[in-house]
Design a protein around this motif. Structure first.
Motif: not given
Length: 250
Positions: A52, A175, A177, A180, A211-213, A216
């Motif tokens: 992460t 993020t 973007e 998540y 951090k992505t998860s 999304k």
């Protein structure tokens, strides 16, 4: 200490908490943060953990919710600083949503003496605010024992019947973007609350930034304010999306 021994200690801590940040690992192992970052990158490349922005997650927890009790024990000082700042914006007469996140739960200690109404799907929030000045509206539906929260179709219908002046929500990652989550249930509750409020606050400690998860579930359009202890380059990206960022010092 060899890499193998450090890796063993990192996996031990991940097994206990599900998610850890670089500072925690450096203190636990007794090495520099630079060494921890290098180890995490190497371990992620081998599929031993999920890297992460601020640390690492146990691989299984990328697709499996971490228990509320486990998440509540992590990063207490940043969470308290974040929630103290957020609570300063809550005034008598407000109607607010609080979701089931472990950060939002820390808001309770700062609002007990406020004459407000709280609408929540979090059982720990209800327990913490009992016998306080706060009026509680518990969202109905199916109880998720692991997350200590109420989810499901009936919960979404309940939320849709109310309007709040402010919503205090959390995410597993954020993020430039988007947002998540670790489960569709939590993502759906977040979207439902954001749709029924005049102002959405995201309470995010630094480990969540960048951090992505697993999922999304939306872009940043539902976010009005981010309260965080993060103070890096992502802040400019958030602000360029029209989001106010309240930075706190821990």
């Amino acid at each position: 200490m060899t890499f193998q021994k450090r890796a063993h200690k990192i996996l031990e801590l991940l097994e206990t908490y599900g998610e850890v940040d670089i500072r925690q690992l450096a203190n636990y192992i007794g090495v520099s943060e630079v060494t921890v970052r290098r180890d995490l990158n190497s371990m992620a490349a081998k599929g031993l953990l999920y890297r992460t922005h601020g640390g690492a997650m146990k691989i299984s927890d990328v697709i499996k919710p971490v228990s509320f009790a486990t998440k509540a024990e992590v990063n207490l000082k940043p969470k308290d600083a974040i929630c103290k700042r957020a609570a300063a914006d809550i005034i008598d007469g407000d109607v607010i949503f609080i979701d089931c996140g472990s950060t939002a739960f820390r808001l309770c200690q700062f609002i007990k003496n406020k004459n407000i109404k709280v609408i929540t799907n979090s059982l720990p929030v209800v327990n913490e605010l009992q016998h306080s000045a706060v009026t509680i509206n518990l969202i109905g539906g199916e109880v998720d024992v692991t997350r200590q929260a109420v989810h499901g179709t009936m919960a979404l219908e309940h939320i849709s019947r109310y309007h709040a002046s402010k919503a205090f929500l959390g995410v597993d990652g954020i993020t430039a973007e988007g947002l998540y989550a670790g489960s569709e249930h939590e993502a759906n509750n977040t979207l439902a609350m954001a749709a029924q409020t005049s102002c959405t606050y995201m309470l995010c400690d630094a480990s969540k930034i960048g951090k992505t998860s697993y999922l999304k579930f939306n872009d940043l359009s539902i976010v009005d304010i981010i309260v965080t202890n993060y103070n890096g380059p992502e802040v400019n990206k958030f602000e360029s999306n029209g989001i106010s960022v309240y930075s706190v010092t821990v």
